[in-house]
Design an enzyme around this catalytic site. Structure first.
Site, PDB file in Angstrom:
ATOM      1  N   CYS A  43       0.821  -1.207   0.000  1.00 47.37           N
ATOM      2  CA  CYS A  43       0.000   0.000   0.000  1.00 47.37           C
ATOM      3  C   CYS A  43       0.857   1.260   0.000  1.00 47.37           C
ATOM      4  CB  CYS A  43      -0.938  -0.010   1.210  1.00 47.37           C
ATOM      5  SG  CYS A  43      -1.952   1.466   1.279  1.00 47.37           S
ATOM      6  N   CYS A  48      -1.658   1.750  -2.956  1.00 51.65           N
ATOM      7  CA  CYS A  48      -2.621   2.844  -2.755  1.00 51.65           C
ATOM      8  C   CYS A  48      -1.999   4.245  -2.763  1.00 51.65           C
ATOM      9  CB  CYS A  48      -3.331   2.705  -1.401  1.00 51.65           C
ATOM     10  SG  CYS A  48      -3.355   1.077  -0.673  1.00 51.65           S
ATOM     11  N   LYS A  51      -0.097   5.395  -5.984  1.00 52.90           N
ATOM     12  CA  LYS A  51      -1.132   5.441  -7.025  1.00 52.90           C
ATOM     13  C   LYS A  51      -1.982   6.700  -6.908  1.00 52.90           C
ATOM     14  CE  LYS A  51      -5.069   3.809  -6.109  1.00 52.90           C
ATOM     15  NZ  LYS A  51      -5.964   2.775  -5.607  1.00 52.90           N
ATOM     16  N   TYR A 180      -9.775  -2.958 -10.895  1.00 59.00           N
ATOM     17  CA  TYR A 180      -9.580  -1.562 -10.508  1.00 59.00           C
ATOM     18  C   TYR A 180      -8.160  -1.067 -10.766  1.00 59.00           C
ATOM     19  CZ  TYR A 180      -7.315  -2.491  -5.935  1.00 59.00           C
ATOM     20  OH  TYR A 180      -6.446  -2.855  -4.947  1.00 59.00           O
ATOM     21  N   GLU A 184      -7.470   2.159 -13.025  1.00 55.57           N
ATOM     22  CA  GLU A 184      -6.839   3.341 -12.408  1.00 55.57           C
ATOM     23  C   GLU A 184      -5.585   3.742 -13.180  1.00 55.57           C
ATOM     24  OE1 GLU A 184      -8.377   2.805  -7.803  1.00 55.57           O
ATOM     25  OE2 GLU A 184      -6.455   1.943  -8.352  1.00 55.57           O
ATOM     26  N   HIS A 438     -26.956  21.778  -0.056  1.00 55.68           N
ATOM     27  CA  HIS A 438     -27.143  22.337  -1.385  1.00 55.68           C
ATOM     28  C   HIS A 438     -26.173  23.481  -1.632  1.00 55.68           C
ATOM     29  CE1 HIS A 438     -29.357  23.251  -5.005  1.00 55.68           C
ATOM     30  NE2 HIS A 438     -29.373  24.530  -4.668  1.00 55.68           N
ATOM     31  N   GLU A 443     -26.350  15.559  -2.588  1.00 51.26           N
ATOM     32  CA  GLU A 443     -27.729  15.792  -2.131  1.00 51.26           C
ATOM     33  C   GLU A 443     -28.719  14.913  -2.901  1.00 51.26           C
ATOM     34  OE1 GLU A 443     -29.584  19.701  -3.067  1.00 51.26           O
ATOM     35  OE2 GLU A 443     -27.795  20.079  -4.263  1.00 51.26           O
TER      36      GLU A 443
HETATM   37  C1  FAD Z   1      -1.409  -0.835  -7.504  1.00 48.74           C
HETATM   38  C2  FAD Z   1      -2.204  -1.140  -6.249  1.00 48.74           C
HETATM   39  C3  FAD Z   1      -3.118  -0.223  -5.800  1.00 48.74           C
HETATM   40  C4  FAD Z   1      -3.858  -0.474  -4.654  1.00 48.74           C
HETATM   41  N1  FAD Z   1      -4.758   0.456  -4.244  1.00 48.74           N
HETATM   42  C5  FAD Z   1      -5.477   0.247  -3.116  1.00 48.74           C
HETATM   43  C6  FAD Z   1      -6.383   1.230  -2.658  1.00 48.74           C
HETATM   44  O1  FAD Z   1      -6.572   2.286  -3.277  1.00 48.74           O
HETATM   45  N2  FAD Z   1      -7.064   0.994  -1.503  1.00 48.74           N
HETATM   46  C7  FAD Z   1      -6.887  -0.170  -0.794  1.00 48.74           C
HETATM   47  O2  FAD Z   1      -7.516  -0.328   0.244  1.00 48.74           O
HETATM   48  N3  FAD Z   1      -6.034  -1.132  -1.223  1.00 48.74           N
HETATM   49  C8  FAD Z   1      -5.329  -0.950  -2.367  1.00 48.74           C
HETATM   50  N4  FAD Z   1      -4.439  -1.905  -2.786  1.00 48.74           N
HETATM   51  C9  FAD Z   1      -4.342  -3.175  -2.036  1.00 48.74           C
HETATM   52  C10 FAD Z   1      -3.450  -3.028  -0.798  1.00 48.74           C
HETATM   53  O3  FAD Z   1      -2.191  -2.534  -1.179  1.00 48.74           O
HETATM   54  C11 FAD Z   1      -3.298  -4.391  -0.109  1.00 48.74           C
HETATM   55  O4  FAD Z   1      -4.576  -4.936   0.136  1.00 48.74           O
HETATM   56  C12 FAD Z   1      -2.544  -4.255   1.218  1.00 48.74           C
HETATM   57  O5  FAD Z   1      -1.269  -3.721   1.023  1.00 48.74           O
HETATM   58  C13 FAD Z   1      -2.436  -5.625   1.892  1.00 48.74           C
HETATM   59  O6  FAD Z   1      -1.687  -5.523   3.068  1.00 48.74           O
HETATM   60  P1  FAD Z   1      -0.886  -6.790   3.625  1.00 48.74           P
HETATM   61  O7  FAD Z   1      -0.349  -6.395   4.937  1.00 48.74           O
HETATM   62  O8  FAD Z   1      -1.723  -8.000   3.531  1.00 48.74           O
HETATM   63  O9  FAD Z   1       0.290  -7.043   2.583  1.00 48.74           O
HETATM   64  P2  FAD Z   1       1.400  -6.070   1.995  1.00 48.74           P
HETATM   65  O10 FAD Z   1       1.101  -4.656   2.234  1.00 48.74           O
HETATM   66  O11 FAD Z   1       1.607  -6.524   0.591  1.00 48.74           O
HETATM   67  O12 FAD Z   1       2.689  -6.420   2.861  1.00 48.74           O
HETATM   68  C14 FAD Z   1       3.319  -7.661   2.780  1.00 48.74           C
HETATM   69  C15 FAD Z   1       4.797  -7.442   3.047  1.00 48.74           C
HETATM   70  O13 FAD Z   1       5.421  -8.707   3.297  1.00 48.74           O
HETATM   71  C16 FAD Z   1       6.708  -8.701   2.728  1.00 48.74           C
HETATM   72  N5  FAD Z   1       7.118 -10.107   2.596  1.00 48.74           N
HETATM   73  C17 FAD Z   1       6.540 -11.060   1.824  1.00 48.74           C
HETATM   74  N6  FAD Z   1       7.119 -12.248   2.057  1.00 48.74           N
HETATM   75  C18 FAD Z   1       8.090 -12.042   2.997  1.00 48.74           C
HETATM   76  C19 FAD Z   1       9.029 -12.897   3.665  1.00 48.74           C
HETATM   77  N7  FAD Z   1       9.061 -14.212   3.430  1.00 48.74           N
HETATM   78  N8  FAD Z   1       9.867 -12.341   4.569  1.00 48.74           N
HETATM   79  C20 FAD Z   1       9.835 -11.001   4.827  1.00 48.74           C
HETATM   80  N9  FAD Z   1       8.962 -10.159   4.232  1.00 48.74           N
HETATM   81  C21 FAD Z   1       8.099 -10.681   3.344  1.00 48.74           C
HETATM   82  C22 FAD Z   1       6.508  -7.941   1.432  1.00 48.74           C
HETATM   83  O14 FAD Z   1       7.734  -7.422   0.951  1.00 48.74           O
HETATM   84  C23 FAD Z   1       5.532  -6.851   1.854  1.00 48.74           C
HETATM   85  O15 FAD Z   1       6.203  -5.680   2.266  1.00 48.74           O
HETATM   86  C24 FAD Z   1      -3.669  -1.689  -3.931  1.00 48.74           C
HETATM   87  C25 FAD Z   1      -2.745  -2.625  -4.384  1.00 48.74           C
HETATM   88  C26 FAD Z   1      -2.016  -2.355  -5.527  1.00 48.74           C
HETATM   89  C27 FAD Z   1      -1.014  -3.372  -6.001  1.00 48.74           C
END
Ligand code: FAD
Length: 461
Positions: A43, A48, A51, A180, A184, A438, A443
């Protein structure tokens, strides 16, 4: 827990993992978190936040075009991609630092590098080879772009990850995907001046959204000059000098300076030792968890995109917080995944909460549909060819508003607030009783008088 080095080991410092680590530490747990890329996760680093910054940048071109009707003369505007990317990168670095500092302040130990489970209680840090014994483990590894089957020339295709770091703005972009992220990025590139073609294998874009939203957005996006080719897919990509040629099924070809796929994301379950730890999971489907995010191994939990429930940042954060309160705060907490408001930052935006018309008609005996489409006030002067669409789905027998769908300027901001009303089970009468603000577009949501249709489900034979 003396035989363990930590009370909690969190794998992945993204939205969910960071929140869980901080809250668990606040409850007194000894917490370690591993991150293999950058603190903040998808994110903050490549989702997010960057973006939305690019979306802001892309909208200036439309504002400049509209300004003349309001009396402004704006000299021919020029755009510099390198400045935008550098400023965006500076802001992302600042946020990453804020996340790191907040973890440190909470007393969480951060280890940079990949972490894998070696057995149910042992995490190995690949950078150093060190082993950490953990009483509890939280898998918060997120998801990664999935390019689908390896078609010829797949090595030329970029994902959203690379799109944030292109050396220059491509003059022509082909984006495969109808979700999406694809839409976007189409809006971003179009607004910044690129020629954009979307190729999507389904009938219409934004699968899962209300059908009227899908039709309205398609029409708006096409009217801005984005070419949308549906029921088509890319079968091969050739490099031809400095540009690429994408071959579509049916023989058509599209030339582009960049080919980007945004056709879905895979939960990050591979190579993190889930098998060694005995955690049940299905490739592509994510880690199976119960309502408390507990996996098939009682002291191993999973949250966020890796569980493939609802892949949004606020959901991952809420799941991480609930996990920490449940396991370390003595307060078992489930996350309710119903009626989650969501937005698409296209131009114009989409905001949606609750059931689509099709879902409501499948679940309720009688459904009233209220809908309006109108020219926003700003467009009456600027002459811009755009319309706002708003739709309420109401259960005819209880009068409860089951769903709200908006396409228009600031739809994302509106739906955050309508989401409260829908979660509180507000009725159409509650909407009607609310005084209008308004003059606004919003509205219209409290002045929708007559349903455009009542759908009564045929009685089962
Ligand atoms: C282009 C794009 C736009 C988006 N826009 C939106 C939006 O507008 N609104 C919204 O709500 N959501 C949006 N999302 C979705 C949102 O980014 C994810 O739902 C959110 O980041 C999920 O969080 P998370 O903690 O599950 O995983 P992540 O944020 O992906 O974090 C996982 C982390 O784990 C790390 N990792 C993985 N495996 C290992 C390992 N074995 N050892 C150590 N580290 C590891 C990764 O490097 C990463 O940093 C978007 C996603 C993308 C790709």
């Amino acid at each position: 827990m003396a035989q363990h080095d930590v009370d909690l080991f969190v794998i992945g410092a993204g939205s969910g993992g960071v929140r869980a680590a901080r809250i668990a530490a606040g409850h007194g747990a000894r917490v370690m978190i591993a991150e293999e890329y950058r603190i903040g996760g998808t994110c903050v680093i490549r989702g997010c936040v960057p973006k939305k910054l690019l979306v802001y940048a892309s909208r200036f071109s439309h504002d400049f075009a509209e300004a003349a009707a309001f009396g402004w003369s704006v000299p021919a505007a020029s755009f510099d991609w390198a400045t935008l990317i550098a400023n965006k990168d500076r802001e992302i670095a600042r946020l990453e630092n804020v996340y790191r500092t907040n973890l440190e302040k909470a007393g969480v130990e951060i280890v940079m590098g990949r972490a894998v489970l070696e057995d149910p209680h042992t995490v190995r840090l690949l950078a150093t080879g060190a082993r950490v014994r953990a009483a509890n483990v939280l898998v918060a590894t997120g998801s990664t772009p999935n390019h689908g089957p390896a078609i010829p020339g797949i090595e030329h295709v970029i994902s959203s990850n690379e799109a944030f770091h292109l050396p220059e703005l491509p003059r022509r972009v082909l984006i495969q995907g109808g979700g999406y992220i694809a839409l976007e990025f189409a809006g971003i590139f179009e607004g910044l001046g690129s020629e954009v073609t979307i190729v999507y294998r389904g009938d219409n874009i934004l699968r899962g959204f209300d059908d009227d939203v899908r039709a309205h957005v398609r029409q708006e996006v096409e009217s801005r000059g984005v070419r949308i080719l549906t029921n088509r897919h890319v079968t091969a990509v050739d490099k031809s000098g400095a540009h690429y040629v994408a071959h579509l099924d049916g023989g058509e070809t599209v030339e582009a300076d960049r080919v980007m796929f945004a056709i879905g994301r895979h939960p990050n379950v591979s190579g993190i030792g889930l098998g060694a730890a005995g955690v049940e999971h299905a490739e592509g489907a994510g880690i199976g968890v119960d309502a408390y995010s507990q996996t098939s191994v009682p002291h191993i939990y999973a949250i966020g995109d890796v569980t493939n429930r609802l892949n949004l940042t606020p959901v991952a954060i809420r799941e991480g917080h609930a996990f920490a309160d449940t396991v370390f705060g003595g307060k078992p907490t489930r996350v309710d995944h119903a009626d989650i408001p969501t937005a698409v930052f296209t131009e114009p935006e989409v905001g949606a909460v609750g059931l689509t018309e099709a879902q409501a008609r499948a679940q309720f005996d009688a459904v009233d549909v209220y809908k309006t489409a109108f020219r926003p006030m700003k467009a009456t002067l600027s002459g811009r060819n755009t319309r706002v669409m708003m739709k309420l789905i109401v259960d005819s027998s209880s009068d409860r508003v089951l769903g709200c769908h908006i396409v228009g300027h600031d739809a994302a901001e509106m739906i955050q607030l309508i989401g409260i009303a829908v979660r509180m089970k507000a009725t159409k009468a509650d909407f009607d009783a609310t005084m209008a603000v308004h003059p606004t577009a919003a509205e219209e949501l409290v002045t929708l008088r007559q349903p455009i249709a009542r759908h009564v489900r045929a009685a089962a034979e």
